[in-house]
Design an enzyme around this catalytic site. Sequence first.
Site, PDB file in Angstrom:
ATOM      1  N   ASP A   1       5.691 -15.689  16.237  1.00  0.00           N
ATOM      2  CA  ASP A   1       6.400 -14.631  17.093  1.00  0.00           C
ATOM      3  C   ASP A   1       7.958 -14.292  16.334  1.00  0.00           C
ATOM      4  O   ASP A   1       8.639 -15.166  15.829  1.00  0.00           O
ATOM      5  CB  ASP A   1       6.729 -15.297  18.621  1.00  0.00           C
ATOM      6  CG  ASP A   1       7.682 -16.520  18.452  1.00  0.00           C
ATOM      7  OD1 ASP A   1       8.626 -16.501  18.863  1.00  0.00           O
ATOM      8  OD2 ASP A   1       7.118 -17.634  18.157  1.00  0.00           O
ATOM      9  N   SER A   2       8.217 -13.024  16.585  1.00  0.00           N
ATOM     10  CA  SER A   2       9.566 -12.524  16.003  1.00  0.00           C
ATOM     11  C   SER A   2       9.772 -12.823  14.469  1.00  0.00           C
ATOM     12  O   SER A   2       8.592 -12.406  13.767  1.00  0.00           O
ATOM     13  CB  SER A   2      10.785 -13.237  16.772  1.00  0.00           C
ATOM     14  OG  SER A   2      11.830 -12.652  16.630  1.00  0.00           O
ATOM     15  N   ALA A   3      10.546 -13.490  14.001  1.00  0.00           N
ATOM     16  CA  ALA A   3      10.585 -13.877  12.727  1.00  0.00           C
ATOM     17  C   ALA A   3       9.749 -14.878  12.192  1.00  0.00           C
ATOM     18  O   ALA A   3       8.988 -14.483  11.029  1.00  0.00           O
ATOM     19  CB  ALA A   3      11.809 -14.371  12.285  1.00  0.00           C
TER      20      ALA A   3
END
Length: 348
Positions: free
Chosen positions: A171-173
């Site tokens: 998730d995200s980075a």
Amino acid sequence: MNAVVDVLYATSATEEISPEKDAAAPEKTGFVWVEAVPDHLVQGDVAAMARVNNVVPVKVWGYWLGKRTADGKYGQKAALSERVLYHLHGGGYTRGTGSPKSPTAAVPQGILDKCAGFVDRAFCVDYRLSSAPPFTPRNPFPAALIDALSGYLYLIERAGFKPENIILSGDSAGGHLAVALTRYLITLNDPTLTLPGATILASPTVDWACTHDDLDSASMQTNARSDFVSVILKSGYSARGLLGNLPWGDLAIDPYLSPASLKIPEPSGLLSCYPPTCIAVGGAEQTRDPMRTLRDRIIADTATSNLYYLEYEDAFHDFLGVTLHEPERSMAFKEIHAWLKDVMLDSC
């Protein structure tokens, strides 16, 4: 959320994780040490970046979540045909951990909760962060990628999972890191480290160079009041931490650093041979546009049937990790579960 993120990026506030303390009680924490990947598995463009940034493989650690043995222990060997979720946490490469005590555990735990019986265990590696409060660059790219590779090798060689039974997620980075790991596995073409059975990307940050943001119609501008990631992208902390000694211009043209960048000279073919992939996106995200570009590139390089794209109109960044973000969070997990059963059972 904007206030919280602004404070985090204006101060040195961060969560403290002690591997030594967690290692002392693995039956409670799910902690395991992860040996450094052998030097010969760091090759090609990744090896070249590692030399520039003086990055070498190191011993790291990770955490098990989910099902335990009958006597309450974590980390049991894989059962025949058992599936596992391999999750890479978010945090902008400045914070976050794979510990089940961390807020970042909400994504893998949510997948386990909604997919119980199909996948009952998750492993989360604590990769090296590229920048940390007070945002002094350290452990630049490809340190996190090499650590993610070490975790993948651990699951195969030590835990006994077959690559086709591994579900890679981030998730995200961590979504960015999952894209980088998948692309590297394709390039590596090692008979032991074959591709995972499926990949889940939750709000992946895939354009650290912000090449989509110049137009007034860009989601970075139009979704400014419904999301909170502007300071993460615009402060440059994460970008400078990733680059290390690499030239600033590489951020926009290197497919490992920004796989959805609009300035990559020849993007065609960069995502060929990609495994079945689900991208979960919030329509209210500031980084929605780059995620749509990633979607289009995967489809162009593989096939429409290889990509399952979920976009929820009113969801903000990383909504799968926010337990109060309903009904979108539950809707997404339900659709992810159905998709996983479809693509992984069909491949058996």
